[in-house]
Motif scaffolding. Structure first.
Motif, PDB file in Angstrom:
ATOM      1  N   THR A  42       0.920  -1.028  -0.050  1.00 39.81           N
ATOM      2  CA  THR A  42      -0.046  -0.171  -0.032  1.00 39.81           C
ATOM      3  C   THR A  42       0.880   1.233   0.048  1.00 39.81           C
ATOM      4  OG1 THR A  42      -1.777  -1.049   1.081  1.00 39.81           O
ATOM      5  CG2 THR A  42      -1.765   1.072   1.205  1.00 39.81           C
ATOM      6  N   GLY A  43       2.001   1.395   0.662  1.00 41.87           N
ATOM      7  CA  GLY A  43       2.661   2.354   0.892  1.00 41.87           C
ATOM      8  C   GLY A  43       3.651   2.873  -0.447  1.00 41.87           C
ATOM      9  N   LEU A  44       3.827   1.547  -0.974  1.00 37.05           N
ATOM     10  CA  LEU A  44       4.645   1.678  -2.112  1.00 37.05           C
ATOM     11  C   LEU A  44       3.696   2.351  -3.458  1.00 37.05           C
ATOM     12  CD1 LEU A  44       6.787  -1.362  -2.323  1.00 37.05           C
ATOM     13  CD2 LEU A  44       7.793   1.186  -2.322  1.00 37.05           C
ATOM     14  N   SER A  45       2.617   1.676  -3.452  1.00 33.34           N
ATOM     15  CA  SER A  45       1.656   2.233  -4.304  1.00 33.34           C
ATOM     16  C   SER A  45       0.993   3.555  -4.206  1.00 33.34           C
ATOM     17  CB  SER A  45       0.255   1.103  -4.314  1.00 33.34           C
ATOM     18  OG  SER A  45       0.518  -0.083  -4.863  1.00 33.34           O
ATOM     19  N   ASN A  46       0.802   4.072  -2.949  1.00 28.18           N
ATOM     20  CA  ASN A  46       0.571   5.480  -2.719  1.00 28.18           C
ATOM     21  C   ASN A  46       1.569   6.337  -3.065  1.00 28.18           C
ATOM     22  OD1 ASN A  46      -1.813   4.656  -1.729  1.00 28.18           O
ATOM     23  ND2 ASN A  46      -1.414   4.621   0.329  1.00 28.18           N
ATOM     24  N   SER A  47       2.902   5.752  -3.065  1.00 30.71           N
ATOM     25  CA  SER A  47       3.881   6.871  -3.452  1.00 30.71           C
ATOM     26  C   SER A  47       4.341   6.687  -4.924  1.00 30.71           C
ATOM     27  CB  SER A  47       5.325   6.228  -2.635  1.00 30.71           C
ATOM     28  OG  SER A  47       5.152   6.539  -1.218  1.00 30.71           O
ATOM     29  N   GLY A  48       3.649   6.175  -5.581  1.00 33.11           N
ATOM     30  CA  GLY A  48       3.654   5.901  -7.055  1.00 33.11           C
ATOM     31  C   GLY A  48       4.646   5.033  -7.495  1.00 33.11           C
ATOM     32  N   PHE A  49       4.848   3.899  -6.900  1.00 33.21           N
ATOM     33  CA  PHE A  49       6.008   2.968  -7.373  1.00 33.21           C
ATOM     34  C   PHE A  49       5.203   1.563  -7.634  1.00 33.21           C
ATOM     35  CE2 PHE A  49       8.554   4.917  -4.090  1.00 33.21           C
ATOM     36  CZ  PHE A  49       9.713   5.078  -4.868  1.00 33.21           C
ATOM     37  N   GLY A  81       4.664  -1.570  -5.907  1.00 34.25           N
ATOM     38  CA  GLY A  81       3.709  -1.711  -4.804  1.00 34.25           C
ATOM     39  C   GLY A  81       2.479  -2.831  -5.313  1.00 34.25           C
TER      40      GLY A  81
END
Length: 142
Positions: free
Chosen positions: A76-83, A86
């Motif tokens: 979730t953190g990676l996806s929210n940061s645009g990676f 994620g």
């Protein structure tokens, strides 16, 4: 050597190593009790395998989801940061959960089936003992 040639050579070699043997009693007209049986199931063996499957199920249930929450949070953190990793990590987590569930089901099935088999064989043995005892009693009334 090409794959097809190597495969044909291996099939030919395997065919030469294969033999068939049918298990049967010797042609004894008396039908004696030679005791040559080669198939046997002992309750202890079934119990040991069933116990191992049950133990594995318990350990997998406890330890299989050990990193689930951390992996989900990281995804979730990676996806929210645009990676894009994620979503890949989320896919890995979902695949792991699915495969873990399949393995848990298989362990439970093995354990339950062996418990059932052990009970069924014990009942079959008791039915045979009872039938033999009844047939001996019937001999005395003839």
């Amino acid at each position: 050597m090409s794959f097809d040639e190597e495969w044909a050579a291996e099939r030919s070699a395997a065919a030469n190593r294969v033999s068939m043997r049918l298990n049967q009693l010797p042609a004894d007209p008396g039908g004696g009790s030679g005791g040559g049986a080669d198939l046997g199931v002992k309750q202890d063996h079934l119990g040991a395998v069933g116990h191992a499957a049950f133990g594995l199920h318990g350990r997998l249930l406890k330890d299989g989801n050990h990193a689930r929450s951390d992996t989900s949070e990281a995804a979730t953190g990676l996806s929210n940061s645009g990676f894009r990793t994620g979503s890949a990590m989320a896919t890995v987590q979902e695949t792991w959960a699915s495969q873990l569930g399949t393995l848990l089901d298989a362990c439970a099935h093995i354990s339950n089936h062996l418990d059932y088999s052990a009970a069924a064989h014990a009942k079959d043995d008791e039915d045979v003992r009872t039938a033999l005892a009844v047939s001996r009693i019937n001999e005395h009334f003839k």
